[in-house]
Design a protein around this motif. Structure first.
Motif, PDB file in Angstrom:
ATOM      1  N   UNK A 180     -18.494 -18.964  17.590  1.00 35.77           N
ATOM      2  CA  UNK A 180     -19.934 -18.909  17.874  1.00 35.77           C
ATOM      3  C   UNK A 180     -20.502 -20.317  18.057  1.00 35.77           C
ATOM      4  N   UNK A 207     -12.206 -14.476  22.464  1.00 32.56           N
ATOM      5  CA  UNK A 207     -11.982 -13.419  23.470  1.00 32.56           C
ATOM      6  C   UNK A 207     -13.179 -12.475  23.500  1.00 32.56           C
ATOM      7  N   UNK A 208     -13.611 -12.042  22.313  1.00 31.34           N
ATOM      8  CA  UNK A 208     -14.719 -11.081  22.254  1.00 31.34           C
ATOM      9  C   UNK A 208     -16.025 -11.692  22.749  1.00 31.34           C
ATOM     10  N   UNK A 209     -16.163 -13.015  22.601  1.00 27.93           N
ATOM     11  CA  UNK A 209     -17.389 -13.667  23.081  1.00 27.93           C
ATOM     12  C   UNK A 209     -17.291 -14.028  24.563  1.00 27.93           C
ATOM     13  N   UNK A 210     -16.188 -13.660  25.198  1.00 30.13           N
ATOM     14  CA  UNK A 210     -16.142 -13.705  26.647  1.00 30.13           C
ATOM     15  C   UNK A 210     -15.547 -14.930  27.285  1.00 30.13           C
ATOM     16  N   UNK A 341     -23.009 -13.767   8.852  1.00 34.68           N
ATOM     17  CA  UNK A 341     -22.186 -12.995   9.778  1.00 34.68           C
ATOM     18  C   UNK A 341     -21.733 -11.645   9.251  1.00 34.68           C
ATOM     19  N   UNK A 348     -18.945  -4.267  13.230  1.00 31.15           N
ATOM     20  CA  UNK A 348     -17.887  -4.277  14.249  1.00 31.15           C
ATOM     21  C   UNK A 348     -16.593  -3.647  13.701  1.00 31.15           C
TER      22      UNK A 348
ATOM     23  N   UNK B 151     -15.345 -10.346  26.136  1.00 33.83           N
ATOM     24  CA  UNK B 151     -16.791 -10.244  26.288  1.00 33.83           C
ATOM     25  C   UNK B 151     -17.427  -9.082  25.554  1.00 33.83           C
ATOM     26  N   UNK B 153     -18.324  -8.843  22.460  1.00 30.77           N
ATOM     27  CA  UNK B 153     -19.438  -9.276  21.609  1.00 30.77           C
ATOM     28  C   UNK B 153     -20.501  -9.945  22.477  1.00 30.77           C
ATOM     29  N   UNK B 154     -21.697 -10.018  21.960  1.00 32.42           N
ATOM     30  CA  UNK B 154     -22.799 -10.618  22.703  1.00 32.42           C
ATOM     31  C   UNK B 154     -22.808 -12.105  22.388  1.00 32.42           C
ATOM     32  N   UNK B 155     -22.317 -12.946  23.316  1.00 31.89           N
ATOM     33  CA  UNK B 155     -22.170 -14.363  22.977  1.00 31.89           C
ATOM     34  C   UNK B 155     -23.486 -15.070  22.684  1.00 31.89           C
ATOM     35  N   UNK B 157     -26.062 -13.887  21.233  1.00 28.91           N
ATOM     36  CA  UNK B 157     -26.434 -13.496  19.879  1.00 28.91           C
ATOM     37  C   UNK B 157     -25.673 -14.345  18.858  1.00 28.91           C
ATOM     38  N   UNK B 158     -24.363 -14.443  19.084  1.00 26.82           N
ATOM     39  CA  UNK B 158     -23.537 -15.211  18.146  1.00 26.82           C
ATOM     40  C   UNK B 158     -23.916 -16.683  18.180  1.00 26.82           C
ATOM     41  N   UNK B 159     -24.097 -17.222  19.389  1.00 24.87           N
ATOM     42  CA  UNK B 159     -24.403 -18.646  19.498  1.00 24.87           C
ATOM     43  C   UNK B 159     -25.746 -18.968  18.855  1.00 24.87           C
TER      44      UNK B 159
END
Lengths: 390, 172
Positions: A180, A207-210, A341, A348, B151, B153-155, B157-159
């Motif tokens: 993040x 990976x999940x964050x794209x 978190x 999740x 992708x 997760x909502x980046x 949001x996390x950032x």
């Protein structure tokens, strides 16, 4: 009760007949530990790199279990609740906690004066992690006193196993926060140094964050195979040049985002600068070996982000800060603000987006803890993550 | 299901040490070749410049072998043999030479290097012993193929939550 206690460098024992903990403050709770784990940062204590441990300190900061007793002022928990306890002890009331900067809680370190002197300002109290962080008894035990238990512990709903949720207390949010902090864009390459448990979660989080491409660097075949399973391209630094391979994978641009999930004990015999660090450590002129940090600064694409979840303890040397400054790199680091978190990650896990139990390679009784420290440290027997059952 | 298999692995520490010993050998050999009189004089054996030069050639040969060979083990054993010869010569010089103190110092240094050679040989020898390697290629932790999770997760949001001092209540 039984617990794993620190008796010196490379000397951790499973001791019996330790007095059970008791409620000391109305906000406390006593937790009967059902599962706990050995963390990579426990190895820094095992190897004697972190100052401030005392003979007989109970180890461990990754644990969960059942609430056995609750203090009179604790309105959050009740006896019988199943909880995961974050490794950072947080008050929930100080200015830092209100801002969500839980790992630098201003009130929970009982030895604040020492931490103020060493770090300039105190950080949060931690379980089983030196007297610099409060000297709290750790969770590799049958029972633990949880201070400020009306804030930190995460109540676990029914239907989830210990193995699925145990890592909510540390390594899952640590890997997640590391990614993040990278503010990942869809065109980014994220390079992760270290394929240990935090590195594994950092890979999956990226990976999940794209991220367009995730690269993981290590030299242990088992860990690399696990990283590939999570979607990473891997580099074995024993077999190939990290610099050349990263350049090849990024068309010479370098990774936009770099994650250091190695920290202070970068491998000592792989490069000239590591040998230099080892020599300086032996002469007590440097406390940590920052090989990964140097390499990340060198390879990171200009204007990139360096994210550091790996633990550093003291002083480091020969950091190419000129390169970092002129390349306009951003550094983001810190112990994990776990409670930022946990709600999101628990959701999740419940939704099945990720099952953190994939990382567990060894599950044994508490009495086997001392030998497991060595197995984990030496990466023997395919060991990546050890869970202990008290 | 993670499946173990038996593999032999290179001992990278021993191989690094072997390379270091290779460079040391080359350096020592060059010194013995270029300054045999000084070396012979120091250890109290004047007149044995030819033997010193021969030792230098031996050191260079084993050093080059260590640096170039895929399998450094025979060359490390070669070094150990050379160490034995050197110790024997220095022992003779301690007893009969002109500079017994210097010869004893040199013998001490050679003994130290011999210990490194033996440690290196032991590490390289242990490479033959198979170890268990696990393939964790089936441990993704994801419910579907990793590329399908990209992708998820909502980046943003996390950032946003990772911002220093950033913990907006609406994200809590």
């Amino acid at each position: 009760m039984r617990a794993l206690r620190w008796h010196g460098k490379h000397d951790i024992r499973c001791d019996n007949h330790i007095p059970d903990p008791s409620i000391e403050d109305p906000r406390d709770a006593i937790v009967k530990v059902s599962s706990c784990a050995i963390c990579g940062s426990d190895l820094h204590l095992y190897d004697g790199f972190m100052p401030g441990m005392q003979h007989g300190d109970i180890m461990g900061h990754e644990f969960m279990g059942e609430v056995m007793e609750v203090g009179s002022a604790n309105k959050k928990l009740k006896v019988g609740d199943r909880v995961v306890v974050p490794f950072t002890i947080v008050c929930g009331e100080c200015d830092q906690c209100r801002r969500g900067n839980f790992s630098v809680c201003e009130r929970t370190n009982r030895n604040k004066d020492i931490a103020d002197k060493v770090f300039g300002h105190t950080t949060a109290g931690l379980y089983g992690y030196t007297h610099l962080t409060g000297g709290y008894a750790g969770g590799q035990a049958e029972f633990v006193r949880v201070p400020y238990a009306d804030v930190g512990p995460v109540v676990i709903p029914e239907g989830l196993t210990d193995e699925q949720v145990l890592f909510l207390g540390d390594i899952l949010p640590t890997g997640w926060q590391a990614a993040a902090q990278c503010d990942i864009q869809p065109t980014d390459t994220v390079a992760v140094w270290g394929a240990g448990p935090v590195g594994q979660f950092a890979v999956r989080s990226a990976v999940m964050m794209g991220a367009e491409q995730v690269i993981c660097i290590d030299n242990v075949p088992e860990r690399l195979s696990m990283a590939r399973a999570g979607g990473a391209v891997t580099i074995d630094f024993d077999d190939e040049s990290v610099l050349e391979r990263l350049a090849e994978l990024t068309q010479g641009r370098g990774p936009e985002k770099c994650i250091d999930s190695v920290g202070m004990e970068a491998h000592a015999a792989r490069s000239l600068d590591s040998l230099y660090d080892r020599a300086k450590q032996a002469l007590m002129l440097e406390t940590d070996r920052p090989h990964v940090l140097r390499e990340m600064i060198y390879v990171c694409r200009p204007a990139g982000i360096i994210s550091i979840p790996g633990v550093y303890g003291g002083l480091i040397d020969k950091i190419p800060f000129g390169a970092a400054m002129n390349k306009g790199l951003t550094f983001r680091m810190g112990q994990t603000h776990v409670n930022r978190w946990t709600d999101d990650l628990l959701r999740r896990i419940q939704e099945g987006q990720i099952d953190p139990s994939f990382v567990i390679t060894h599950s044994v009784g508490l009495e086997q803890g001392p030998e497991m420290y060595k197995t984990f440290r030496d990466k023997h027997d395919g060991c990546i993550k050890v869970v202990l059952k008290p | 299901m993670s499946i173990p298999r038996q593999v032999t692995r290179p001992d990278h520490s021993a191989r690094s040490l072997a390379r270091g010993l290779g460079w040391f050998s080359v350096g020592l050999g060059v010194a013995q070749l270029l300054a045999p009189r000084q070396v012979a004089g120091f250890i109290g054996m004047p007149g044995s410049e030819g033997a010193v030069r021969a030792c230098g050639l031996r050191e260079i040969a084993t050093g080059v072998g260590l640096l170039l060979a895929d399998d450094p083990k025979p060359w490390v054993y070669g070094r150990i043999g050379g160490d034995a010869l050197d110790l024997a010569g220095l022992g003779w010089s301690i007893e009969h030479g002109h500079e017994p103190a210097n010869a004893a110092i040199a013998a001490g240094a050679v003994a130290g290097i011999t210990l490194l050679d033996l440690g290196c040989a032991k590490g390289l020898d242990a490479e033959r012993v198979p170890s268990t390697e696990w393939d964790y290629g089936d441990r993704s932790g994801f419910p579907e193929a990793a590329q399908n999770m990209r992708g998820r997760a909502e980046p943003e949001f996390a950032a946003a939550r990772a911002e220093p001092n950033g913990y907006p209540q609406q994200l809590h």
